[in-house]
Structure formats: structure tokens, C-alpha cells
Enzyme design. Sequence first.
Site, PDB file in Angstrom:
ATOM      1  N   LYS A  22     -36.624  15.168  14.311  1.00 57.42           N
ATOM      2  CA  LYS A  22     -37.295  16.128  15.204  1.00 57.42           C
ATOM      3  C   LYS A  22     -38.485  15.443  15.879  1.00 57.42           C
ATOM      4  O   LYS A  22     -38.660  15.541  17.094  1.00 57.42           O
ATOM      5  CB  LYS A  22     -37.801  17.318  14.394  1.00 57.42           C
ATOM      6  CG  LYS A  22     -38.810  18.187  15.130  1.00 57.42           C
ATOM      7  CD  LYS A  22     -39.287  19.372  14.335  1.00 57.42           C
ATOM      8  CE  LYS A  22     -40.406  19.076  13.400  1.00 57.42           C
ATOM      9  NZ  LYS A  22     -41.757  19.060  13.995  1.00 57.42           N
ATOM     10  N   ASN A  23     -39.263  14.707  15.102  1.00 60.67           N
ATOM     11  CA  ASN A  23     -40.502  14.143  15.649  1.00 60.67           C
ATOM     12  C   ASN A  23     -40.281  12.881  16.463  1.00 60.67           C
ATOM     13  O   ASN A  23     -41.227  12.306  16.986  1.00 60.67           O
ATOM     14  CB  ASN A  23     -41.514  13.900  14.518  1.00 60.67           C
ATOM     15  CG  ASN A  23     -41.984  15.224  13.928  1.00 60.67           C
ATOM     16  OD1 ASN A  23     -41.722  16.291  14.496  1.00 60.67           O
ATOM     17  ND2 ASN A  23     -42.625  15.172  12.772  1.00 60.67           N
ATOM     18  N   CYS A 117     -48.051  25.202  14.489  1.00 63.05           N
ATOM     19  CA  CYS A 117     -48.179  25.870  13.199  1.00 63.05           C
ATOM     20  C   CYS A 117     -49.642  25.813  12.741  1.00 63.05           C
ATOM     21  O   CYS A 117     -50.451  25.092  13.277  1.00 63.05           O
ATOM     22  CB  CYS A 117     -47.247  25.309  12.155  1.00 63.05           C
ATOM     23  SG  CYS A 117     -46.892  23.591  12.284  1.00 63.05           S
ATOM     24  N   ARG A 122     -55.905  21.962  15.520  1.00 51.75           N
ATOM     25  CA  ARG A 122     -55.145  20.832  16.056  1.00 51.75           C
ATOM     26  C   ARG A 122     -55.761  20.426  17.400  1.00 51.75           C
ATOM     27  O   ARG A 122     -55.310  20.817  18.445  1.00 51.75           O
ATOM     28  CB  ARG A 122     -53.678  21.218  16.231  1.00 51.75           C
ATOM     29  CG  ARG A 122     -53.052  21.828  14.982  1.00 51.75           C
ATOM     30  CD  ARG A 122     -52.687  20.806  13.917  1.00 51.75           C
ATOM     31  NE  ARG A 122     -51.603  19.946  14.290  1.00 51.75           N
ATOM     32  CZ  ARG A 122     -50.307  20.256  14.132  1.00 51.75           C
ATOM     33  NH1 ARG A 122     -49.983  21.422  13.658  1.00 51.75           N
ATOM     34  NH2 ARG A 122     -49.367  19.416  14.489  1.00 51.75           N
ATOM     35  N   ASP A 305     -46.228  15.047   5.962  1.00 55.10           N
ATOM     36  CA  ASP A 305     -45.110  15.991   6.120  1.00 55.10           C
ATOM     37  C   ASP A 305     -44.273  16.101   4.853  1.00 55.10           C
ATOM     38  O   ASP A 305     -43.353  16.909   4.790  1.00 55.10           O
ATOM     39  CB  ASP A 305     -44.207  15.570   7.285  1.00 55.10           C
ATOM     40  CG  ASP A 305     -44.925  15.729   8.601  1.00 55.10           C
ATOM     41  OD1 ASP A 305     -44.452  15.186   9.613  1.00 55.10           O
ATOM     42  OD2 ASP A 305     -45.984  16.370   8.626  1.00 55.10           O
ATOM     43  N   ARG A 397     -37.443  25.445  12.515  1.00 51.64           N
ATOM     44  CA  ARG A 397     -38.020  24.548  13.533  1.00 51.64           C
ATOM     45  C   ARG A 397     -37.696  23.093  13.201  1.00 51.64           C
ATOM     46  O   ARG A 397     -37.611  22.248  14.089  1.00 51.64           O
ATOM     47  CB  ARG A 397     -39.541  24.710  13.580  1.00 51.64           C
ATOM     48  CG  ARG A 397     -40.009  26.058  14.027  1.00 51.64           C
ATOM     49  CD  ARG A 397     -41.494  26.079  14.205  1.00 51.64           C
ATOM     50  NE  ARG A 397     -41.937  24.946  15.015  1.00 51.64           N
ATOM     51  CZ  ARG A 397     -43.207  24.607  15.164  1.00 51.64           C
ATOM     52  NH1 ARG A 397     -44.151  25.291  14.548  1.00 51.64           N
ATOM     53  NH2 ARG A 397     -43.557  23.587  15.917  1.00 51.64           N
TER      54      ARG A 397
HETATM   55  C1  EPZ Z   1     -47.299  14.820  14.562  1.00 51.87           C
HETATM   56  O1  EPZ Z   1     -48.180  15.877  14.894  1.00 51.87           O
HETATM   57  C2  EPZ Z   1     -46.081  15.478  13.939  1.00 51.87           C
HETATM   58  N1  EPZ Z   1     -45.459  16.362  14.930  1.00 51.87           N
HETATM   59  C3  EPZ Z   1     -46.491  16.267  12.699  1.00 51.87           C
HETATM   60  O2  EPZ Z   1     -45.306  16.787  12.117  1.00 51.87           O
HETATM   61  C4  EPZ Z   1     -47.141  15.302  11.711  1.00 51.87           C
HETATM   62  O3  EPZ Z   1     -47.593  16.030  10.590  1.00 51.87           O
HETATM   63  C5  EPZ Z   1     -48.323  14.593  12.385  1.00 51.87           C
HETATM   64  O4  EPZ Z   1     -47.880  13.938  13.587  1.00 51.87           O
HETATM   65  C6  EPZ Z   1     -48.965  13.556  11.476  1.00 51.87           C
HETATM   66  O5  EPZ Z   1     -48.005  12.628  11.079  1.00 51.87           O
HETATM   67  C7  EPZ Z   1     -44.684  15.822  15.900  1.00 51.87           C
HETATM   68  O6  EPZ Z   1     -44.503  14.618  15.970  1.00 51.87           O
HETATM   69  C8  EPZ Z   1     -44.056  16.780  16.869  1.00 51.87           C
HETATM   70  P1  EPZ Z   1     -51.691  13.979  14.912  1.00 51.87           P
HETATM   71  P2  EPZ Z   1     -49.505  15.588  15.792  1.00 51.87           P
HETATM   72  O7  EPZ Z   1     -52.122  14.046  16.326  1.00 51.87           O
HETATM   73  O8  EPZ Z   1     -49.189  14.556  16.810  1.00 51.87           O
HETATM   74  C9  EPZ Z   1     -56.251  14.919  14.429  1.00 51.87           C
HETATM   75  C10 EPZ Z   1     -43.963  18.389  11.089  1.00 51.87           C
HETATM   76  O9  EPZ Z   1     -44.066  18.962  10.003  1.00 51.87           O
HETATM   77  N2  EPZ Z   1     -56.315  14.834  15.901  1.00 51.87           N
HETATM   78  O10 EPZ Z   1     -51.308  12.655  14.325  1.00 51.87           O
HETATM   79  O11 EPZ Z   1     -50.030  16.881  16.229  1.00 51.87           O
HETATM   80  C11 EPZ Z   1     -55.558  16.217  13.999  1.00 51.87           C
HETATM   81  O12 EPZ Z   1     -56.505  17.267  13.926  1.00 51.87           O
HETATM   82  C12 EPZ Z   1     -45.174  18.217  11.981  1.00 51.87           C
HETATM   83  O13 EPZ Z   1     -42.895  17.884  11.534  1.00 51.87           O
HETATM   84  C13 EPZ Z   1     -57.558  14.827  16.524  1.00 51.87           C
HETATM   85  O14 EPZ Z   1     -58.593  14.874  15.857  1.00 51.87           O
HETATM   86  O15 EPZ Z   1     -50.458  14.969  14.674  1.00 51.87           O
HETATM   87  C14 EPZ Z   1     -55.027  15.900  12.632  1.00 51.87           C
HETATM   88  O16 EPZ Z   1     -56.037  16.122  11.666  1.00 51.87           O
HETATM   89  C15 EPZ Z   1     -46.389  18.899  11.402  1.00 51.87           C
HETATM   90  N3  EPZ Z   1     -57.620  14.774  17.883  1.00 51.87           N
HETATM   91  C16 EPZ Z   1     -54.733  14.405  12.720  1.00 51.87           C
HETATM   92  O17 EPZ Z   1     -55.399  13.910  13.900  1.00 51.87           O
HETATM   93  C17 EPZ Z   1     -56.497  14.700  18.666  1.00 51.87           C
HETATM   94  O18 EPZ Z   1     -56.615  14.612  19.913  1.00 51.87           O
HETATM   95  C18 EPZ Z   1     -53.260  14.080  12.850  1.00 51.87           C
HETATM   96  O19 EPZ Z   1     -52.799  14.693  14.020  1.00 51.87           O
HETATM   97  C19 EPZ Z   1     -55.237  14.704  18.016  1.00 51.87           C
HETATM   98  C20 EPZ Z   1     -55.175  14.767  16.641  1.00 51.87           C
END
Ligand code: EPZ
Length: 416
Positions: A22-23, A117, A122, A305, A397
Site C-alpha cells: 500500500k505504501n 488516521c 500529522r 507500522d 484501508r
Molecule cells: C508513512 O506516513 C506511511 N504512510 C505510514 O504508514 C508510516 O507509519 C509512516 O510513513 C512512517 O513510516 C504511507 O506511506 C502512505 P512520516 P507519513 O511523514 O509519510 C513527522 C500505515 O499504517 N512529520 O514519515 O505520513 C510526523 O508527525 C501508515 O500504513 C513532521 O514532523 O509518515 C511523524 O511523527 C500509518 N513533519 C513522523 O514525522 C512533516 O512534514 C513520521 O511521519 C511530516 C512528518
Amino acid sequence: MSKIVVESSPPLRGTVRISGAKNAVLPVIAASLLSGQKCILEDIPFLNDVEVMSEVLVSLGADIKKLSNMRMEVNSRNIDNYEAPYELVRRMRASFLVLGPLLARMGKARISFPGGCAIGTRPIDLHLKGFSALGAEITMGHGYIEASAKKLKGDRVYLDFPSVGATENIMMAAALAEGRTVIENAAEEPEIVDLATFINKMGGCVKGAGTDTVKIDGVKELKGCTHTVIPDRVEAGTYMVAAAITRGDIIVENVVINHLMSVIAKLKEAGVIIQEVENGLRVYAPERVKAVDIKTLPYAGFPTDMQAQMMALMSVARGTSVIIETVFDNRFMHVNELRRMGANIKIDGRSAVVQGIPELTGAPVKATDLRAGAALILAGLAARGRTEITDVYHIDRGYTDIEKKFQSLGGKVYRI
Ligand code: EPZ
């Protein structure tokens, strides 16, 4: 609203085939906006999130065809709209990934603040930091973010946190920018590598994906291509934990073992026997697992995850496990639901202390997010009696045919 019912199940036995990730497929569909030609995507998991991302692209003017059961064709030749529909973006955070490619292709993008979610706030500050570094003008108002740039120019961008989404969004915007972009402290997840592979197949020039420094040399235009997405390492990990929690013996097919190193290491530490076989992994757990400590980290650390699924397993392990969630600031919502099933878990900030007990009992519980829902199914398999899970749309999802796959392994999982 449908429910998933899980009855106490015998040790799982048999073979399960893992679907495309998915990701990986969500950013790849978004990246198809970068090209004015046809892209054929293979091994696509037809999940709700994939439908939503497809709807977003169609609303922008792309043409999407579902070919056979795991193939889709995306053609963004005629995209004529730079505004993604408010409701769709609010529904699924990953739709925010269209901002980068739209900005690169159209010079403008208008997107609502992302929803997604409930696992913690986020933010998108790192995404916007990247677009600004490439020369985009960012304005916000009325729940929308608008980015515009006559021509994006490559530059260096340092990510304060190795955000997966920010790395992907900036990589896509940089693919058509003038000159070189360097993303420092980039996310290293396999899904980032898969996106880079896809962009390079379209004629792009991305180097260093999978390391903390990604270099993108912008090109004039990108062509269509054919791409098979990588298998879903989180779905694979979920079924591996299912074998462990039921003391079963299963084969997980269609996996990239290298993407599962931390999950394999942790399960082995807990006493699970994991062997490479013909087309995947054999996961064999004759005994009750030992408690192990878990600390989630950006890749190649233990994946956030998989945290909820491991917590379900630790709830019935021998001993005490400390689980620390360092990636998200609110990813323990499954704790209360596991407690309803008898789990003994104490939370202290980002740490959860799990005292393993011999057996959980089935209970009515709620899926609070995608992986929490999966964790409740795992707990239900091993619990005495019946577990009823509501809000199963979260589970749909991220997991294709989850009840059928569990049934094929002897799991008593039914949708009603
Ligand atoms: C991706 O989400 C995945 N989703 C998530 O999978 C996964 O948990 C996550 O990466 C971490 O591996 C998809 O790929 C569609 P991040 P993403 O930006 O990109 C902070 C699942 O279960 N952050 O790496 O949204 C944020 O708050 C889902 O399949 C900032 O501070 O994750 C978080 O604490 C859930 N500023 C951390 O980084 C930003 O601009 C990780 O977020 C962006 C993020």
C-alpha cells in the site's frame, strides 16, 4: 457497518501470498501525474486507499483503468485541474502526495490540509519546507494549501525528521525541476526506493534512494512506463506475528526478506523459528514466545507500522516487554482495546510496559486505526472465546481480503 468476528483459532497452518505494498503504490500512483503518457502498474492491492488515490487523480483529469485483478493503467496526459477535492484529501492523508507532482507538472497545486488516521498530529511542515526550497510560493487559507512556481529550481533540503511522505513529495517535485536537488536526512524506507525506481523508469534521474541523502537531477519531461510495486512488508509482518501468536507453522510468500530484517530479528529473539524457503519465509512457533523489548525507529529500525501487532503478541508472551514508540506521538490507541481482552499494559509517555499473560479473552473491541485493527485480529485468534471488531473500514484501508487470507490458514476470522 460491517464487523469482523474472530474466534479462538488453532495454530495457523498453510501458505499466504503477500500483496503489493500500500505504501509503495500510493506514491507511485501520485507520481504518474509527472508523465503525460500511459503508466501500467502491476501487483496492485485493490484497497480502499488505492480507490481514493485513484479518485483524486481522476478528479484532476487523469484517466485510470483497472485492468486484470492486480493491474491498473494510469494516463495523466489530460490533467487540467490543479485542485484536489477537499473531501478526498481530508479522508486520506496520502492524497497529500499529489501536491509535489502537480506542482512540478502544472506549476500550481491547491490541496486541503491532509486528514488521515488518528495516530498523532500529522504535520506537513517538512513537505512545505521542501517545496519552498525549490522556489515554490506557499499560501494557506480556508483549509487549503496552495503552492505555485513558474519553474522549480533544484536546491538542498534538510529534513529535521526523515519523513517518508516529505521525502516522497519533494522527490517527485524535484524530478521535473531545473538542476539538482539534494534531500539530506531523507527517509530510507523500501517504498522510497520503489518510488525512485519508478521515476527512473519514466526517464528521471534519482540517485541514493534508500540512503539518508537522495540526489535528484531534474529532467524536461517524463515518459510512461510499466512497474510492479514491491510486496507489502507490513502485511507480511502481520501474518508472521499471526503464526507466532497461534504457535502455528506457515509459509509467507512473495516477500523481500531484506525489507523484513528488523521484524525477523525481533521474532527470532522471541523464540520464533524463521527459515528462508523457495518463494518466501517459513514461520514456525511451537512454543509460547518470550517477551522482547521493541523500539520503533525510521527504517531500517523496527517499523512503527508493526508496533501494534507486536504489542498483541507481547500481551501473551512469557515475561515483560517494554515497547517504545518514537515515530508518532499517539500510536497507543490499541492499548485500551487490548486491555478489554485482559492484556496487562501500562503506558508512560511514549513507552508501554506489557506484562505477558497466559491467555487473552475475546471481547467487543474497536479498530482505532489501520494497524491497531490488525493487532486486534491477531489478539482474537489467540484469545479464548469470541472477539467482535467494529470500525473495520480502518482495516480495509491496508489489508486485502484479510478474512479470506486468515481463513485459508485456518484462522476463524469472519466479516458480518
Ligand atoms: C508513512 O506516513 C506511511 N504512510 C505510514 O504508514 C508510516 O507509519 C509512516 O510513513 C512512517 O513510516 C504511507 O506511506 C502512505 P512520516 P507519513 O511523514 O509519510 C513527522 C500505515 O499504517 N512529520 O514519515 O505520513 C510526523 O508527525 C501508515 O500504513 C513532521 O514532523 O509518515 C511523524 O511523527 C500509518 N513533519 C513522523 O514525522 C512533516 O512534514 C513520521 O511521519 C511530516 C512528518
